[in-house]
Design an enzyme around this catalytic site. Sequence first.
Site, short mmCIF file in Angstrom:
data_model
loop_
_atom_site.label_atom_id
_atom_site.label_comp_id
_atom_site.label_asym_id
_atom_site.label_seq_id
_atom_site.Cartn_x
_atom_site.Cartn_y
_atom_site.Cartn_z
N HIS A 1 2.90 5.17 -3.44
CA HIS A 1 1.90 5.70 -4.38
C HIS A 1 1.04 6.76 -3.70
O HIS A 1 0.85 7.86 -4.24
CB HIS A 1 1.04 4.55 -4.89
CG HIS A 1 0.01 4.93 -5.90
ND1 HIS A 1 0.14 4.64 -7.25
CD2 HIS A 1 -1.18 5.56 -5.78
CE1 HIS A 1 -0.91 5.07 -7.89
NE2 HIS A 1 -1.75 5.64 -7.02
N GLU A 2 0.53 6.42 -2.51
CA GLU A 2 -0.38 7.36 -1.85
C GLU A 2 0.34 8.61 -1.37
O GLU A 2 -0.21 9.72 -1.43
CB GLU A 2 -1.08 6.66 -0.67
CG GLU A 2 -1.86 5.42 -1.06
CD GLU A 2 -2.81 5.64 -2.22
OE1 GLU A 2 -3.45 6.71 -2.28
OE2 GLU A 2 -2.92 4.73 -3.07
N GLY B 1 -7.37 -0.35 -2.87
CA GLY B 1 -6.14 -0.65 -2.17
C GLY B 1 -5.85 0.39 -1.11
O GLY B 1 -5.53 0.07 0.03
N ALA B 2 -5.99 1.68 -1.49
CA ALA B 2 -5.73 2.77 -0.57
C ALA B 2 -6.31 4.05 -1.16
O ALA B 2 -6.68 4.09 -2.33
CB ALA B 2 -4.23 2.93 -0.33
N MET B 3 -6.37 5.10 -0.34
CA MET B 3 -6.94 6.38 -0.77
C MET B 3 -6.14 7.51 -0.19
O MET B 3 -5.89 7.56 1.02
CB MET B 3 -8.41 6.46 -0.33
CG MET B 3 -9.07 7.79 -0.64
SD MET B 3 -9.13 8.08 -2.42
CE MET B 3 -9.07 9.87 -2.45
N ASN C 1 -6.26 10.54 0.93
CA ASN C 1 -6.75 11.69 1.69
C ASN C 1 -5.57 12.43 2.31
O ASN C 1 -4.73 11.83 2.99
CB ASN C 1 -7.68 11.22 2.81
CG ASN C 1 -8.71 10.22 2.34
OD1 ASN C 1 -9.46 10.46 1.40
ND2 ASN C 1 -8.72 9.05 2.98
#
Length: 894
Positions: free
Chosen positions: A339-340, A303-305, A307
Amino acid sequence: MTGAPDSSSPAAGTDPASDALPAATSPYSTSPAAPSGNDADVERLPRAAVPVRYDLEIEPRISEGRFHGRETVTLDLVEEAAELVCNAAELEVGTAVIRDAGSAHPLEVVLDEQSERLTLRPAQPLPPGRYELDIAFTGVLNDKLRGFYRSNFTGLDGSPQQMAVSQFEAADARRAFPCWDEPDRKAVFGVTIVAENGMTAVSNGAVVHETEVDADRRRVVFADTIPMSTYLVALAAGPLERSRTIDVDGVAVTVVHVPGKAHLADFALEAAEHALRYFTDWFGIPYPGTKLDLLAIPDFAFGAMENLGAVTFRESVLLVDPSTASRAELERVATVVSHEIAHMWFGDLVTMKWWNSLWLNEAFATLMEVSCADHFRPQWEMWSGFARERDDAMSVDGLPSTRAIEHPVRTPREAEDMFDRLTYEKGGAVLRMLECYLGEDRFRSGIRSYLANHLYGNADTTDLWDSIELAVGEPIRTVMDSWIFQGGHPTVTVEADGTSLRLSQRPFAYPSPPGVETVAGERGTSWWVPVRLRTIGGEGAAGGDTPERKVLVGPQGATVDIGSGFDAVIANAGGTGVYRTRYDGRLAGSVRSALGRMDEVERMVLVSDTWAQVLAGMAPLAEWVEVVRSLGVTAEPHIWGSVARSLDVLDHVANDSSRPAVASFARSLLRPVLDALGLSGAASDGPLVAGLRGQLIDALGTIGRDSSVVSWAVERLDESTRGDWTVQPDLIRAVLSCAAQEGDARRYDLYLQRYREAANPQDEMRYLFSLPRFADPALMERTLHLANTEVRTQNAPFVLAMCIASRHGGIRAWEYVASRWDQLVDKLPTSGLGHILSGLEAQADPSLAAATREFLATHDAPSNERRAALALQRLEVHAELAQREGPALTTTVS
C-alpha cells in the site's frame, strides 16, 4: 459503454433508459459533495506566495524534549503582497527576514495559534518576484504522535530510550516548521538534520554528506527531493539500526529499526522488493527516488505513512518472523508495505489538489495493495479477501450518516475524518468494479495516462476521468461520478419475465432511528450500475453455464434477454459489484440451490447480501438462516468469516434464554467444517486452511460455547507453560481467545507477562488483544485500567474498543470510557477516538444505544464526528434487530 451483448461487452437493455449512453457531462459532479478545494468557504492560504524550495535544518534535542530549526524558503510572489501568510502551530518563531536580489527586509511576526497561521509583515509591500525567506524557530517534541514527536522504547540493556520522528498527514508539518501546509503547494525539500553522535538520522533523500558540528553533534545533509507536498516530509533521529540493504534495480532498500530487531526485517524487504518491481512495471514509470527506507516506529498512530523515500510504520506491520507468524500477520505486513509503496506513484508523484479528493490517494493504494499482494503470494487468494473488505465498507455505507467518497473538506482538521472505510475500502471497491468492467488492460492504460499527464503535480477527480476516457474511448465520467459524488449504494433487484430478466435498482439503507437525518446531499437515489451477469445451467453453454455478460443498469433499470433453460442467475458475477442483490421468489430459490456451482466470492456475496437485508428489515432472519444452512461443509475461510461475524451479532442480540440456542446453531454450522479439517493442523495444510481452522476454533469456543474446543485450547495453553508450544501460528490467537473467556486471574497474569516480555510485535499484540476476552468483571477492570495507564497510546484505543465490544463487559467498559472522555481526548492521538467508538458497533442493547446518543450529544469527538455518528447508528441497527427478531430468536435458529 455500449457494444454488442457478448461476453466482453456491455449488454444493451431493451429499456430505452438503459440503452442510452450516460451523458459525457456528469450531473453528479455538480453536487455539493464535489467542491474544488478553492471555494470561498474552504480554509485555504492566500495564493500570492508560491513556495519553490525549502532548505530546512532541524536539530532534535531528544533528551530536552525540544527541537530547534531554521529554514530558507525560496518563493515566488505572483502579485504585490503587504504580508505573507503560511501555516505554523505549536512553534516559537524567532526572527524572520525576507531577501531579494538586492536587500534584506526584516518581518514582523504574528502567530495565531487558533487559525494555525503565521503572518509575516514587511515594512513596505513586496513587489512580485523571487525571494528567499529565512525563519528561525523552536518547538516541543510532543507525545501526541503527530507533527514532530518523541517515541519511547526499551533498549537492549533495559534502559529507557527515545527517538524523534515525524507524522505530518494531514496537516501537521506546520507543527515542525513554518510552511505552506496544503497538498497543492508542492516544493523541493533540501533537509539537514543535526543529530547527536551515535544517533541515526533519516529523511526522504539519501545522505549526501556529514560534517562535525562539535564533539557531540554532526550535521547530516540529505539529497534534494522531487517537488512534493509538505505532508510527505520525513524526519527521524534516534538510537536506531539499519538492516541489510538490498538493491532493487538501482534503488537501495533498507529497514530502519530499534536495536536488536534486524532478524525481523527480511520479510518486509522481500515484500518491498516485489512491490517496487511490480509497480514500476504496472504504472510504466520508474520509482521516483534512489533509496527507500522503511522505518519501524515503536509509537505510531496509524498503520503506516507514505513519506517519499522514508516510509514510517508501526512495528507490528513491518517487523515479523515468518517462522512464528500466522498467514494473516504476514499478509498484513505484505499489504501495508505494498500500500505504502503504491503511494510513491499515487499520492507522492501525483497528489490530490485538496483533501476532498483524498480518495485518489487512498482508494488507489488500497486497490493496488491487493493487486500487488495477490501477485506476491497467489496462494493467499487476495481478491477473495478483498470481497470481505468491500462488504465491510458497504455495511458502513448503508447507514444514515454515510457520505460520498469525495466529500467536502472545509478545513484541514475535517480531512482527518476522511481516513475511513469509505475512502479506502469503498473507494477501492468502486475502482475494482470499474477495472473488472473495462478490463485490466484498458483500465491500466487510463491510469498510466493519468500519472504521465500529472507527474510531479496535483490532480483531481475530473483529471482522472479525462485520462481514462481518452484511453478507453468511452464516456465513463457519469457512471463513475454517480459512485464518487454520492453516498450509499443500490440494491439491484432481479426478476424473471419469460426469457428476460428485469433489473431494477433502489437505494439500500439501514433503518434510521427516530430523529436521525441523513446529511444533505450525501445519500444517492440512483446510480449507473455496471452489472456482471451470468447464468448457471444455460442452454448450449460449455459446462452448462453461460458466458458472463455486462449490463449497465441506469436509473430506469434494464431488461436483458437471457434465453431459457438456466438453473440460476448470478447478478453479481465474480462478486466485484458495489451493490446488494435481491432475487424475486423463484430466482431466489434457484440461486440457493446453485450454491455449489458458484465460486467462493459469489457464495460469500449471497451470504453477506442476505445478512445486510436482514439488518435493513428487507428480509426475515429465517432467510439468512436458510442460506447459511445450505453452505454445507466447505473449506472457504472468507465465507465462514462472514458467517462468524453475523453469529457474533446474534450472540449480542440474544438474551439469557435464547443464547443457548444461538450457541447450538453456531455449533451446527461450524463444527462439521472443523471436524472435516481436524483440530490440529497438518504440514500439508495450505495457508488459507490453517487460517480457517483458527477462525472456526475461535467462533466455536466463544460464540458456540463448545466445551471440547475450549478444553483443547486450554490444554494447548498449558503445554506452552511447560515449554512445549506446538500450536501452529495461525491457531495461536484462537487458542488465547478461547482460553481467556473463562480464565481466572492466574491465566490473566500469564497473558500480561507474555505481553510485557514479547519477543516480537506479533506476540505482543496477540497477548494484549486477548486481555479484553476475559469475562470476569474484575479482570475487565484491570484491562480498562491497563489501557489507560501502561498500554502505548497507539494501541490503547483498540484495547478499549475490544472491551466495549465485549458481550460480557461492554456496557461497563463504555461507562468507564464515558466517565474519562475528556481525559482520553486530551491524551490519545486524534484518530484513537474513532477507534474507541468503533467498539459500540458490536453491541445491540437498546438502552446502551439511547445512553450513547445522549452522551454524544453533549461530548465532542474532535475530527471524528462522522465516525461517532456511524458507530452509534450501527449499534442502533443491531438494537432494532434485537427488538424485531429477538422474541422469536430461539425458534428461528433451532
